[in-house]
Scaffold this active site. Sequence first.
Site, PDB file in Angstrom:
ATOM      1  N   ASN A  51      13.114  15.002   8.123  1.00  0.00           N
ATOM      2  CA  ASN A  51      13.271  14.414   9.454  1.00  0.00           C
ATOM      3  C   ASN A  51      12.273  13.270   9.664  1.00  0.00           C
ATOM      4  O   ASN A  51      11.106  13.399   9.327  1.00  0.00           O
ATOM      5  CB  ASN A  51      13.008  15.471  10.535  1.00  0.00           C
ATOM      6  CG  ASN A  51      13.591  16.810  10.173  1.00  0.00           C
ATOM      7  OD1 ASN A  51      14.792  16.980  10.108  1.00  0.00           O
ATOM      8  ND2 ASN A  51      12.714  17.764   9.918  1.00  0.00           N
ATOM      9  N   GLU A  75      10.125  14.640  -0.022  1.00  0.00           N
ATOM     10  CA  GLU A  75      10.424  14.409   1.396  1.00  0.00           C
ATOM     11  C   GLU A  75       9.833  13.098   1.882  1.00  0.00           C
ATOM     12  O   GLU A  75      10.443  12.395   2.696  1.00  0.00           O
ATOM     13  CB  GLU A  75       9.925  15.580   2.246  1.00  0.00           C
ATOM     14  CG  GLU A  75      10.437  16.949   1.821  1.00  0.00           C
ATOM     15  CD  GLU A  75      11.950  17.023   1.646  1.00  0.00           C
ATOM     16  OE1 GLU A  75      12.677  16.293   2.353  1.00  0.00           O
ATOM     17  OE2 GLU A  75      12.401  17.807   0.800  1.00  0.00           O
TER      18      GLU A  75
END
Length: 885
Positions: A268, A301
């Site tokens: 995210n 990530e």
Amino acid sequence: MTKNIPQEHFLKDYQSPQYEIKSVYLTFYLSPNKTQVINHMVVEAKGGKAPLLLDGDKSLTLVSIKENNQLLLKEDYELNSESLTLFPKSNQFELEIVTEVDPESNTYLEGLYRTNGNYCTQCEAEGFRRITYYMDRPDVLSSFTTKIVADKAESKVLLSNGNLIESGDLPNNQHYAVWEDPYKKPCYLFALVAGNLEVVEDTFVTQENREVALKIYVEARNLDKCEHAMQSLKKSMQWDEERFGLAYDLDVYMIVAVDDFNMGAMENKGLNVFNSKYVLAKPESATDHDFEGIESVIGHEYFHNWTGNRITCRDWFQLTLKEGLTVFRDQEFTADMLSPDVKRIEDVKRLRNNQFPEDAGPMAHPIQPQSYIEMNNFYTMTVYEKGAEVVRLYHTLLGEKGFQQGMKRYIECFDGQAVTIQDFRQAMAEANDVNLNQMHHWYIQPGTPHLKVTKTYNPITKCLALKFSQFLNGKQVHLPLLIPVLFGFMDEEGTALPIKPSISTKNKVTQTEKGMLLKVTQLNDTFEFMGLETEPYLSLLRHFSAPVSLDYKATEEELMVLASHDSDSFVRWESIQKLAMLNLKENVIRFENSEPFLILDSYLNAFKAVLEDNEIDLALKSLAMALPDVIYFSEQYEEVNMDAILASHNFLKKAIAEFFEESLLETYQALEASEKPKYRYHKEDIANRMLKNRCLNYLLQLPKHFDIGVAQYQNHHNMTDVLAALEAMNHLARVERAQCLEDFYQRWQSDNLVIDKWFALQASAQSDQALEDVKKLTKHPDFTYHTPNRLRSLLGVFGRLNFAGFHDKTGEGYQFLAEEVLKVDKLNPQVAARLASLFSQWQRLAEPRKTLMYKAIEHIASAEDLSKDVFEIVSKTLKSHDSFE
């Protein structure tokens, strides 16, 4: 089978969205069982008037809808368990939708849920629809602003995407925070975290001289386990700048560690939510493998910030666009941090043990799936790991410079967009002025390519002809793949021979930074080489230059020379593995013919050469000394005789221990004596521990050395050596083993991640009592069906790695896991589907296991109201029944 057949989605049916959501302002009033979400959107139609379909979920409670501040009545919209359809009166309008959700009861761990008193979200792939009604698809990009309101005592930390722009106190002991993300994003990248978390802070100065605040949020008891994660993040940021020229773009980068998480982590924008397994580590409680996993996943990530976030997927069929590319990037990062040769071999082992079986089973799919029922089921080794190998093909073909030129063009052309795999290929091709259209065949065809090589040498003309033939799923009728093969020639002494392509071959062979490369582009391709005074030994697929199964009938002598002298570490390792496989296969035949087992001289000599080689990297030596994994061994057979495979594998492991007992003990003792008192996550130290523990594992095949394992368990203070000792003694039903396991539990029962290891150890123990032990562990006070890590450590490890227990001839192991799948499906369909996939290889088992496993799958399929996740797995698994009948 479930009564309502879920809908299947097809790539061919893709249509671009008819509406654009210009901006989103979300307000959350957090409450454990009744969180209110106010979703204020500015919406614009792209064409004429059309119904606006918003995705939703049966878990949502719709409170109200306003269009341009006018309250809509029930007759103004259509609502069902999966969607909300509106009929806008104008092409541009504001929409406010108020919903209520129950985070505390959300065991699916999708959307907004509560774990250990903290609020958390997981929206990829389709979790945002469990928060509010929205166009939950990756090609709808919007500007998000998020306001979070919560009780101070319950949630002192309020986090969301982007930069914090406002915060303050409110009446009734409440407070708020407002976060603004300056970059448009799809809703799957939305994140919210709130709770009583502590923070570890640092900073990073980018190449543009901007200071970025780095923050890792954890529960207070875990504050001392974040240093490695923070250093890994800083290394990732620096590496991405130096290798790819990509710098971070927000004022803050946040990581949150939670125990209950379906995935490894989630990228995210600006607020990464991680499974705590990939954040928390200290030497006493984490192994070398854990430390490497954290560094890799932190990097993965972070790298998504550009390859996934700034450039995202047009639709979920393009998932490998972001995941395959980013896995390749994280593999390269880890290789640069540690050892490129060791990392390459470990990645190949992972691919063969996990992805090759997927390619050969009922869930086989291309790296670009053409259809799906439940998108969560396509977060697979094929999309990720094989996808990374396909990206690596670009790198092999174009070289580092050409690949970087392609990446630069890709980012310049598509930053801020939702794109496709074709866009990536186009950028690579245009930046290097080459035609890469044939690469598309890798994306749309399922299965592991089989590359057969036939060698013909003419001693009179001194000419060598190599014929390459491609097969896919056992057939030659398929779209031909572009397969780059790095190669070399050697004589019988191991000396490299010159490579002189003939005139007809010259254009198909090139010198690259990784060595000589030939390109197989046809189903049948022949390459000729001149001036070879002797018939060469072939060193093929160096660096594992393509994700294929290589079929070349090398002699034992040839394999011996390659294992001893090849300049390519992968080929050296592969050659000794092939010698081991020859020995294992020979003993399978002997088992089936009731003949005594043997150990081949060729393998003995190769093993001895490796063990006594003082020049080889110790980590590579450890890898070369290991037998092929049982999973990969069993993949060599169309019909798997599990008894024969286990007996052959166990015999050879013990035989090695007996033949090399003295040398193994001497090596173990020398490495044990040289070990530094303080743990370091450093490649030399890691290599020392790898080899030492490889020797220990062999030595404990001989009961008289059991005390060495007990002593290592008792005397060491790093988890790598402690766990290695437990693993080495795990196969023996000795009272000392039980005592060590009990001591381990008493020491670590307050640490969830370490207790996962305790469950996994027992779940993988190859014993007659394995199944009964696992059944008892499901009743243990520390076992829970609500935590994915705990389910994976017990049930997942049992089904995947406990060949004796899961594959018990009675079929009780299959029946047990089938019942567990049904239990888990009611709570967490994603995890249940992963467990159900452990049955996917049933059709390759020999009887009676074949029928027994099939009946277990039927039992799952017959249950009422299966989730879409499990339904898709078992329905596709049962479709392979045709081959059974």
